[in-house]
Motif scaffolding. Structure first.
Motif, PDB file in Angstrom:
ATOM      1  N   ARG A 322       0.832  -1.208   0.000  1.00 41.80           N
ATOM      2  CA  ARG A 322       0.000   0.000   0.000  1.00 41.80           C
ATOM      3  C   ARG A 322       0.866   1.258   0.000  1.00 41.80           C
ATOM      4  O   ARG A 322       0.633   2.192  -0.768  1.00 41.80           O
ATOM      5  CB  ARG A 322      -0.916   0.002   1.222  1.00 41.80           C
ATOM      6  CG  ARG A 322      -1.887   1.182   1.273  1.00 41.80           C
ATOM      7  CD  ARG A 322      -2.339   1.484   2.670  1.00 41.80           C
ATOM      8  NE  ARG A 322      -1.253   1.902   3.537  1.00 41.80           N
ATOM      9  CZ  ARG A 322      -0.704   3.115   3.513  1.00 41.80           C
ATOM     10  NH1 ARG A 322      -1.115   4.024   2.649  1.00 41.80           N
ATOM     11  NH2 ARG A 322       0.279   3.416   4.343  1.00 41.80           N
ATOM     12  N   LEU A 323       1.893   1.257   0.865  1.00 35.37           N
ATOM     13  CA  LEU A 323       2.771   2.409   0.959  1.00 35.37           C
ATOM     14  C   LEU A 323       3.558   2.603  -0.330  1.00 35.37           C
ATOM     15  O   LEU A 323       3.736   3.738  -0.810  1.00 35.37           O
ATOM     16  CB  LEU A 323       3.719   2.228   2.149  1.00 35.37           C
ATOM     17  CG  LEU A 323       4.699   3.361   2.444  1.00 35.37           C
ATOM     18  CD1 LEU A 323       3.966   4.678   2.667  1.00 35.37           C
ATOM     19  CD2 LEU A 323       5.558   3.007   3.660  1.00 35.37           C
ATOM     20  N   GLN A 325       2.682   1.738  -3.363  1.00 35.64           N
ATOM     21  CA  GLN A 325       1.794   2.249  -4.401  1.00 35.64           C
ATOM     22  C   GLN A 325       1.555   3.750  -4.226  1.00 35.64           C
ATOM     23  O   GLN A 325       1.553   4.510  -5.200  1.00 35.64           O
ATOM     24  CB  GLN A 325       0.466   1.489  -4.377  1.00 35.64           C
ATOM     25  CG  GLN A 325       0.570   0.049  -4.854  1.00 35.64           C
ATOM     26  CD  GLN A 325      -0.721  -0.723  -4.678  1.00 35.64           C
ATOM     27  OE1 GLN A 325      -1.601  -0.329  -3.883  1.00 35.64           O
ATOM     28  NE2 GLN A 325      -0.861  -1.816  -5.404  1.00 35.64           N
ATOM     29  N   GLU A 326       1.350   4.172  -2.977  1.00 42.21           N
ATOM     30  CA  GLU A 326       1.149   5.592  -2.695  1.00 42.21           C
ATOM     31  C   GLU A 326       2.376   6.400  -3.097  1.00 42.21           C
ATOM     32  O   GLU A 326       2.277   7.458  -3.734  1.00 42.21           O
ATOM     33  CB  GLU A 326       0.856   5.793  -1.210  1.00 42.21           C
ATOM     34  CG  GLU A 326       0.783   7.258  -0.772  1.00 42.21           C
ATOM     35  CD  GLU A 326       0.942   7.426   0.728  1.00 42.21           C
ATOM     36  OE1 GLU A 326       1.602   8.406   1.139  1.00 42.21           O
ATOM     37  OE2 GLU A 326       0.423   6.576   1.491  1.00 42.21           O
ATOM     38  N   LEU A 327       3.563   5.906  -2.720  1.00 47.06           N
ATOM     39  CA  LEU A 327       4.799   6.621  -3.031  1.00 47.06           C
ATOM     40  C   LEU A 327       5.063   6.666  -4.533  1.00 47.06           C
ATOM     41  O   LEU A 327       5.527   7.687  -5.061  1.00 47.06           O
ATOM     42  CB  LEU A 327       5.966   5.956  -2.303  1.00 47.06           C
ATOM     43  CG  LEU A 327       5.961   6.104  -0.777  1.00 47.06           C
ATOM     44  CD1 LEU A 327       6.975   5.147  -0.147  1.00 47.06           C
ATOM     45  CD2 LEU A 327       6.274   7.537  -0.375  1.00 47.06           C
ATOM     46  N   SER A 329       2.856   6.690  -6.887  1.00 53.34           N
ATOM     47  CA  SER A 329       1.919   7.651  -7.459  1.00 53.34           C
ATOM     48  C   SER A 329       2.413   9.079  -7.246  1.00 53.34           C
ATOM     49  O   SER A 329       2.395   9.905  -8.177  1.00 53.34           O
ATOM     50  CB  SER A 329       0.538   7.468  -6.831  1.00 53.34           C
ATOM     51  OG  SER A 329      -0.363   8.439  -7.295  1.00 53.34           O
ATOM     52  N   ARG A 330       2.883   9.380  -6.041  1.00 50.00           N
ATOM     53  CA  ARG A 330       3.384  10.729  -5.749  1.00 50.00           C
ATOM     54  C   ARG A 330       4.692  11.009  -6.494  1.00 50.00           C
ATOM     55  O   ARG A 330       4.943  12.126  -6.928  1.00 50.00           O
ATOM     56  CB  ARG A 330       3.572  10.894  -4.247  1.00 50.00           C
ATOM     57  CG  ARG A 330       2.249  10.954  -3.485  1.00 50.00           C
ATOM     58  CD  ARG A 330       2.456  11.208  -2.009  1.00 50.00           C
ATOM     59  NE  ARG A 330       1.173  11.396  -1.335  1.00 50.00           N
ATOM     60  CZ  ARG A 330       1.033  11.607  -0.031  1.00 50.00           C
ATOM     61  NH1 ARG A 330       2.115  11.657   0.739  1.00 50.00           N
ATOM     62  NH2 ARG A 330      -0.167  11.775   0.505  1.00 50.00           N
ATOM     63  N   GLU A 357       5.000  16.216   1.127  1.00 47.59           N
ATOM     64  CA  GLU A 357       4.067  15.083   1.258  1.00 47.59           C
ATOM     65  C   GLU A 357       4.729  13.783   0.803  1.00 47.59           C
ATOM     66  O   GLU A 357       4.550  12.730   1.418  1.00 47.59           O
ATOM     67  CB  GLU A 357       2.810  15.355   0.429  1.00 47.59           C
ATOM     68  CG  GLU A 357       1.928  16.465   0.990  1.00 47.59           C
ATOM     69  CD  GLU A 357       0.699  16.699   0.126  1.00 47.59           C
ATOM     70  OE1 GLU A 357       0.521  15.945  -0.866  1.00 47.59           O
ATOM     71  OE2 GLU A 357      -0.080  17.621   0.442  1.00 47.59           O
ATOM     72  N   HIS A 360       7.000  12.472   3.347  1.00 50.32           N
ATOM     73  CA  HIS A 360       6.319  12.267   4.629  1.00 50.32           C
ATOM     74  C   HIS A 360       7.050  13.015   5.750  1.00 50.32           C
ATOM     75  O   HIS A 360       7.428  12.450   6.777  1.00 50.32           O
ATOM     76  CB  HIS A 360       6.222  10.783   4.965  1.00 50.32           C
ATOM     77  CG  HIS A 360       5.278  10.038   4.080  1.00 50.32           C
ATOM     78  ND1 HIS A 360       5.207   8.665   4.046  1.00 50.32           N
ATOM     79  CD2 HIS A 360       4.363  10.461   3.162  1.00 50.32           C
ATOM     80  CE1 HIS A 360       4.294   8.282   3.157  1.00 50.32           C
ATOM     81  NE2 HIS A 360       3.761   9.354   2.615  1.00 50.32           N
ATOM     82  N   GLU A 489       9.771   4.086   2.299  1.00 58.63           N
ATOM     83  CA  GLU A 489       9.961   5.530   2.140  1.00 58.63           C
ATOM     84  C   GLU A 489      11.403   5.856   1.771  1.00 58.63           C
ATOM     85  O   GLU A 489      11.663   6.727   0.933  1.00 58.63           O
ATOM     86  CB  GLU A 489       9.568   6.248   3.432  1.00 58.63           C
ATOM     87  CG  GLU A 489       8.091   6.120   3.784  1.00 58.63           C
ATOM     88  CD  GLU A 489       7.769   6.682   5.151  1.00 58.63           C
ATOM     89  OE1 GLU A 489       6.725   7.343   5.291  1.00 58.63           O
ATOM     90  OE2 GLU A 489       8.559   6.451   6.090  1.00 58.63           O
TER      91      GLU A 489
END
Length: 509
Positions: A322-323, A325-327, A329-330, A357, A360, A489
């Motif tokens: 999940r993390l 995929q979020e990273l 995308s950003r 963002e 983080h 991250e």
């Protein structure tokens, strides 16, 4: 932050726990040579199994005490190869007949070690396969239905308490310094509560932790046992102590027995929790009176701990996905926005919010050709300049991340409230060009199970030591510490650093 003494590193971490040369008395140990021809060494309580004195058994032919069929089963197991411990029912020859005994088999440098149960220690008949299967199946179903770490720990403690009958079952997790925090606890009302407490690394020192990576569990059914020595004292094949690291029956250090006594615990069992083949935590079971678990019952605990390990891996991996995929995308959004920027400072000023963002962070700073631009909560410009100078002196060519900056950079204590943690991306470090992310201090209170500074108490002018007597809550306030960056991250930040380095080179060319 008030540091406590790290006995795990300075003393407890060097104890040779595999060289006890004695076992607990609820079973008998026999060492056979590699050809399954000779009984090389036995525990001194072998009379309770074979009805013969230890001097007669040690050095004797295996055929005198083990049937031909059982010896053949041992040879087959050895030839086929196996890892860990192999359960096997063996038939032993007694003066008045034969007797089948449930055993555990594992390899040693000199041959095979057999650990045989002594039936006199077990009052209840063994459960049938279907009973064991039903209990494991039900526990597995409940564990697999959990959706987060706290729930899975709580459900596992509850299910194992029902299955094993221990007075208390705890699930606890190790931190980066190997201190263990109790995540879940199921206990009888009379048992002292440890939920939420943290125990110092020296309670389970490095040799013990290493042992758990090879052995799934450790059982001490009665802390008041009298150790049984091996005979002869020295292994005739190695002329030294036999390595008992993998033995279920291995005797334990007196300091651990004293530790259990101070906890008002008579019986104890611990089972490992693994994540990515490393020790993640433990399941700890305590009982106020002696409690003997058969090898079969221990195998049930082993299976439940394995199911728990798999579930934790599933939860941890799902969160990592999940993390990631979020990273990703950003990262794509930032690259798309920055790719056409004419200069690094301009790109930073236009997209600082997105960068903060993405990393983080509570604040970020760009140090570029002597110019410093910031976004969010950051140290003062002069402090950032000093920090960059320190980073350059350290020749940091790769990403540098530190959640406790004041511990390694004294000057940063002055701005720990805004920057106890940093993630520094060197773009052109030789020119002082960095992108730095900051995280604020997170003041927190650790509730220790007893004063960690008293975890080990030495006798005056002696190397003899004792564990702490009290496990009452001892609180410590931790300063100058930020939330650590997750590995995902850090990986994303390294990918972004690569983009910035290449983007800078392309502009220069």
């Amino acid at each position: 932050m008030t540091d406590h003494k790290n006995y795990d590193a300075t003393f407890c971490g060097r104890l040779p726990i595999h060289q006890t040369n004695s076992i607990q008395p609820h079973g008998v140990l026999l060492l056979l040579d590699k050809d399954i021809e000779t009984i090389v060494q036995v525990s001194e309580n072998v009379r309770q199994l074979l009805k013969r004195p230890v001097q007669e058994v040690a050095g004797a032919e295996a055929a005198s005490y083990i049937t031909a069929a059982s010896r053949e089963a041992l040879r087959t197991a050895r030839e086929e190869g196996f890892e860990g411990k192999l359960p096997l029912t063996l038939t032993f020859k007694l003066p008045d007949g034969e007797e089948q005994v449930f055993c555990l088999l594992h390899t040693a440098a000199e041959g095979l070690i057999i650990e045989a149960e002594l039936k006199t220690f077990y009052s209840t008949p063994p459960r049938t396969f279907i009973e064991i299967y039903q209990r494991i199946r039900q526990a597995m179903q409940h564990i697999n239905q959990c959706s987060d770490l706290e729930e899975v720990a709580r459900v596992t403690a509850r299910e194992l308490k029902k299955i094993t009958g221990f007075d208390k079952v705890m699930v606890y997790r190790f931190d980066e310094n190997w201190n263990g925090t109790v995540l879940a606890e199921e206990a009888e009302p009379q048992m002292e509560a440890y939920l939420g407490l943290t125990f110092p690394a020296s309670d389970i020192p490095k040799p013990a932790r290493d042992m758990y990576e090879k052995n799934p569990y450790r059982l001490i059914p009665n802390r008041e046992y009298t150790p049984v020595k091996l005979y002869p004292l020295l292994n005739p094949l190695s002329n030294g102590f036999t390595n008992l690291l993998n033995a279920d029956l291995r005797s334990v250090a007196s300091v651990h027995v004293e530790y259990l006594k101070n906890m008002n615990v008579m019986a104890s069992m611990s089972a490992r929790i693994l994540f990515q083949d490393r020790l993640w935590g433990l399941i700890a079971c305590h009982h106020r009176t002696a409690r003997y678990l058969s090898f079969e019952e221990c195998a049930v605990v082993e299976m439940i701990s394995s199911i728990l390990s798999q579930k934790i891996a599933s939860l941890e991996n799902a969160e990592a996905v999940r993390l990631r995929q979020e990273l990703n995308s950003r990262f794509a959004a930032i690259v798309e926005n920055m790719i056409d920027s004419t200069g690094m400072v301009e790109a930073f000023m236009q997209h600082a919010g997105l960068l903060k963002e993405f990393l983080h962070a509570s604040g970020i700073a760009l140090c570029w050709e002597g110019q410093i631009e910031t976004e969010g909560s950051t140290p003062e410009t002069g402090d950032i300049e000093t920090l960059v100078f320190w980073l350059r002196q350290k020749a940091r060519q790769q990403i540098f991340h530190q959640p406790q900056l004041p511990l390694v950079f004294e000057e940063s204590k002055a701005y720990a409230d805004s920057a106890s943690g940093i993630l520094a991306l060197p773009i052109q470090p030789d020119r002082g060009n960095y992108l730095i992310a900051f995280r604020p201090e997170m003041i927190r209170t650790i509730s220790w199970g007893g004063n960690p500074n008293e975890a080990v108490q030495f006798e005056p002018n002696s190397t003899v030591y004792h564990p702490r007597h009290s496990f009452q809550v001892w609180q410590q306030t931790v300063h100058h510490t930020a939330k650590s960056w997750h590995q995902e991250e850090i990986a994303a930040a390294e990918q972004f650093r690569g983009f910035l380095v290449q983007h800078t080179l392309n502009r220069l060319n």
